[in-house]
Structure formats: C-alpha cells, structure tokens
Design a protein around this motif. Sequence first.
Motif, PDB file in Angstrom:
ATOM      1  N   TYR A 115       0.810  -1.213   0.000  1.00 49.86           N
ATOM      2  CA  TYR A 115       0.000   0.000   0.000  1.00 49.86           C
ATOM      3  C   TYR A 115       0.847   1.268   0.000  1.00 49.86           C
ATOM      4  O   TYR A 115       0.484   2.269  -0.626  1.00 49.86           O
ATOM      5  CB  TYR A 115      -0.933   0.005   1.210  1.00 49.86           C
ATOM      6  CG  TYR A 115      -2.067  -0.985   1.092  1.00 49.86           C
ATOM      7  CD1 TYR A 115      -2.912  -0.973  -0.015  1.00 49.86           C
ATOM      8  CD2 TYR A 115      -2.300  -1.932   2.092  1.00 49.86           C
ATOM      9  CE1 TYR A 115      -3.955  -1.881  -0.129  1.00 49.86           C
ATOM     10  CE2 TYR A 115      -3.352  -2.849   1.987  1.00 49.86           C
ATOM     11  CZ  TYR A 115      -4.173  -2.818   0.876  1.00 49.86           C
ATOM     12  OH  TYR A 115      -5.197  -3.710   0.763  1.00 49.86           O
ATOM     13  N   PRO A 154       3.384   5.895   6.304  1.00 48.77           N
ATOM     14  CA  PRO A 154       2.025   6.012   6.855  1.00 48.77           C
ATOM     15  C   PRO A 154       2.033   6.781   8.173  1.00 48.77           C
ATOM     16  O   PRO A 154       2.969   6.674   8.963  1.00 48.77           O
ATOM     17  CB  PRO A 154       1.597   4.549   7.057  1.00 48.77           C
ATOM     18  CG  PRO A 154       2.871   3.779   7.145  1.00 48.77           C
ATOM     19  CD  PRO A 154       3.854   4.494   6.285  1.00 48.77           C
ATOM     20  N   GLU A 156      -1.487   7.490   9.704  1.00 53.23           N
ATOM     21  CA  GLU A 156      -2.706   7.074  10.406  1.00 53.23           C
ATOM     22  C   GLU A 156      -3.586   6.231   9.498  1.00 53.23           C
ATOM     23  O   GLU A 156      -3.532   6.330   8.270  1.00 53.23           O
ATOM     24  CB  GLU A 156      -3.498   8.281  10.895  1.00 53.23           C
ATOM     25  CG  GLU A 156      -4.063   9.148   9.786  1.00 53.23           C
ATOM     26  CD  GLU A 156      -4.852  10.329  10.313  1.00 53.23           C
ATOM     27  OE1 GLU A 156      -6.043  10.130  10.645  1.00 53.23           O
ATOM     28  OE2 GLU A 156      -4.297  11.430  10.397  1.00 53.23           O
ATOM     29  N   SER A 157      -4.391   5.363  10.133  1.00 59.16           N
ATOM     30  CA  SER A 157      -5.361   4.568   9.392  1.00 59.16           C
ATOM     31  C   SER A 157      -6.635   4.467  10.199  1.00 59.16           C
ATOM     32  O   SER A 157      -6.631   4.634  11.425  1.00 59.16           O
ATOM     33  CB  SER A 157      -4.815   3.161   9.103  1.00 59.16           C
ATOM     34  OG  SER A 157      -4.779   2.386  10.280  1.00 59.16           O
ATOM     35  N   GLU A 182      -3.818  10.447   0.597  1.00 62.50           N
ATOM     36  CA  GLU A 182      -4.935   9.683   1.161  1.00 62.50           C
ATOM     37  C   GLU A 182      -5.225   8.509   0.247  1.00 62.50           C
ATOM     38  O   GLU A 182      -5.416   8.689  -0.960  1.00 62.50           O
ATOM     39  CB  GLU A 182      -6.159  10.579   1.322  1.00 62.50           C
ATOM     40  CG  GLU A 182      -5.949  11.693   2.333  1.00 62.50           C
ATOM     41  CD  GLU A 182      -7.103  12.669   2.400  1.00 62.50           C
ATOM     42  OE1 GLU A 182      -7.998  12.589   1.518  1.00 62.50           O
ATOM     43  OE2 GLU A 182      -7.124  13.509   3.320  1.00 62.50           O
ATOM     44  N   ASP A 196      -9.723   4.365   4.891  1.00 66.64           N
ATOM     45  CA  ASP A 196      -8.762   5.376   4.472  1.00 66.64           C
ATOM     46  C   ASP A 196      -7.485   5.241   5.283  1.00 66.64           C
ATOM     47  O   ASP A 196      -7.524   5.063   6.503  1.00 66.64           O
ATOM     48  CB  ASP A 196      -9.341   6.778   4.677  1.00 66.64           C
ATOM     49  CG  ASP A 196     -10.386   7.121   3.626  1.00 66.64           C
ATOM     50  OD1 ASP A 196     -10.183   6.743   2.463  1.00 66.64           O
ATOM     51  OD2 ASP A 196     -11.390   7.744   3.974  1.00 66.64           O
ATOM     52  N   THR A 197      -6.356   5.354   4.616  1.00 66.14           N
ATOM     53  CA  THR A 197      -5.062   5.448   5.278  1.00 66.14           C
ATOM     54  C   THR A 197      -4.381   6.700   4.773  1.00 66.14           C
ATOM     55  O   THR A 197      -4.425   7.011   3.582  1.00 66.14           O
ATOM     56  CB  THR A 197      -4.190   4.212   5.003  1.00 66.14           C
ATOM     57  OG1 THR A 197      -4.830   3.057   5.539  1.00 66.14           O
ATOM     58  CG2 THR A 197      -2.814   4.359   5.643  1.00 66.14           C
ATOM     59  N   TYR A 199      -0.927   9.041   4.431  1.00 61.88           N
ATOM     60  CA  TYR A 199       0.530   8.965   4.363  1.00 61.88           C
ATOM     61  C   TYR A 199       1.091  10.374   4.296  1.00 61.88           C
ATOM     62  O   TYR A 199       0.431  11.303   3.820  1.00 61.88           O
ATOM     63  CB  TYR A 199       0.975   8.192   3.113  1.00 61.88           C
ATOM     64  CG  TYR A 199       0.491   6.761   3.073  1.00 61.88           C
ATOM     65  CD1 TYR A 199       1.321   5.713   3.453  1.00 61.88           C
ATOM     66  CD2 TYR A 199      -0.811   6.458   2.659  1.00 61.88           C
ATOM     67  CE1 TYR A 199       0.870   4.395   3.419  1.00 61.88           C
ATOM     68  CE2 TYR A 199      -1.264   5.152   2.636  1.00 61.88           C
ATOM     69  CZ  TYR A 199      -0.418   4.128   3.004  1.00 61.88           C
ATOM     70  OH  TYR A 199      -0.865   2.829   2.988  1.00 61.88           O
TER      71      TYR A 199
END
Length: 298
Positions: A115, A154, A156-157, A182, A196-197, A199
């Motif tokens: 990802y 990354p 947050e997720s 995003e 959603d993660t 970066y």
Amino acid sequence: MAEQVPQTPSARAEAELRALRDQIDDIDQQLQSLINKRAACAQQVAEVKQGINQSLPAVFYRPEREAQVLRRVMERNTGPLPDQDMARLFREIMSVCLALEQPLSVAYPGPEGGYTEQAVRKHFGLSAKGVAMTDPEQAFKAVEQGHCHYAVTPIESAHEGLVSHTLDLFRRYDLRICGEVELLLDPTDDKTLAADTRYLVLGKQYVEPSGHDKTSILLSVKDQPGVLHDVLGAFRQRNISLTRLESRTVHQGAGDYSLFYMDFEGHQEDASVVELLSELANGPDTLKVLGSYPRAVL
C-alpha cells in the motif's frame, strides 16, 4: 447512369466509425505534440533553475505548485471525464516532465507492491523511482543522508489510528512534511469495509503556501491537569480548525510530559497561524513545527 445502391445500416455504421477513428487519430497527434511542447518547456525551467544560484542545489519538485496545477485542472474540467480522472492524467504528464528535469527517488517502508508504494505512485506518478526500505526509520535516514529525495510513510489509518512510531521518528530526525496522500484501501478477506489510510511525504525543503494547506506540529507539555484545555484555547481564540489531535505520555527528565501531535488548517505564513505558533513557542512548552503543506488533491 448507374443506379446508386443505398448503404446498409452496418455499412453506414462502419463509415461513421472510420470517420470517428480518423478524428481520434488527429486528436492523438495534437495531444502528443502538445505534451512534447510541455516537456520541452519543463526542460527550459530546469535550465533556468540551475542558473539562478549555482552554489545551491536547484529545487525541481514544488509540492505547492503541483497542487495548484491539479486543482485548476479539476476546476476547469467540463467532462465527460470525471474531475479526479482528469487530474490523474495530468499527474502522470507532470511526473514524466519532472523526470526530465530531475528523476526523483522516493524511499518508503516496504514491501514492494504494498500500500505504501501505491501511495508513492499516487502522489509522484509512475516516473518517480520508488526505493523500498525495511522500516520507516530507514526511509527517514535515506532522506536525511541524501540517498533519496523524499520519503512516504504512513501516519494514520481508520483501523489502527495514529502510527506512534512515526511520531518518535519526527522527534529524532529533522525532516519536513512536504505533502500528504490519502489512500482508500481495499476490503480485507474478512469482508470488512475499505478504510482510508493517510501517508505523509517527507523531505528537507520548505513548502510555500498553495492556498489550501495544512500545518503539523509536535508539542511537548509538562503533564498537569487542564493542559489540553489550555492548548485548545489558543486554537479557539484564533478560529483555527484542528483536523487531527493525538496525545501520549512521554517519560523524560524530571517528570512526565504530554506529547501532542496536531494537524490544523492553514499555512505557517498565515497571520493567525504565525500568532498561534509564536504563543506556543514562547511558553514553557517545546514546539516542533513539522511543516506546512498542500492538502491532498487526489
């Protein structure tokens, strides 16, 4: 005079298709010519930048400039292509043109094809060289030591929240946040919803205002009752909207401290943000501005 045989529906359709294909071929030729003109102009930009101050390395990638271009592409789009699809096409055109100025190398915590590499491609396009690293710290080091121009990691997720290890790295390394990505992740095998993660794009350069920006800071405050209320009051007083707030307790020296990670709207050159950062910096707390950068466009 020979009698003219009327065309069948299929013959008329074939003739119409040939005409449309000829029109597409002509448009493709025009597009190709214009893209090459744009590329030649990008090369001229590189030559001008290199000649401005030969004692300093030229900065070719300008996050604020690219964000402004992509926003204008979406604003003037009239369809039938959706705005985001049109912007993605321009993202790749910009990527190949930037590679003519300076091929970019972008570190990211692996694995290849994962990802985070997808986030690299979404932000920098296919012409950037992604360099897989064993972990986020190696990506930080690659940029700080000059082995790569930028890093993507990354932050947050939706499933796991803030990546606390990244905060520790921000405390130890002097890199700036230059952008955000995003990414909507696919559903997992257990059929949970896609998530959603977010970066961050990391580099060494200062990013100028783009018009739609975020600022991120780390604030270390001596742990005591009401500390969060006081910090939030500084934001409320200036009507600055927080988009992310995370806190954790840090044990150091004479006692415990609250470490706050904050994202908020605005650029550090905005008058209200200048006032806010000055108040936080002049207090007993320890402030580290991680950077101001364009809000994600795609």
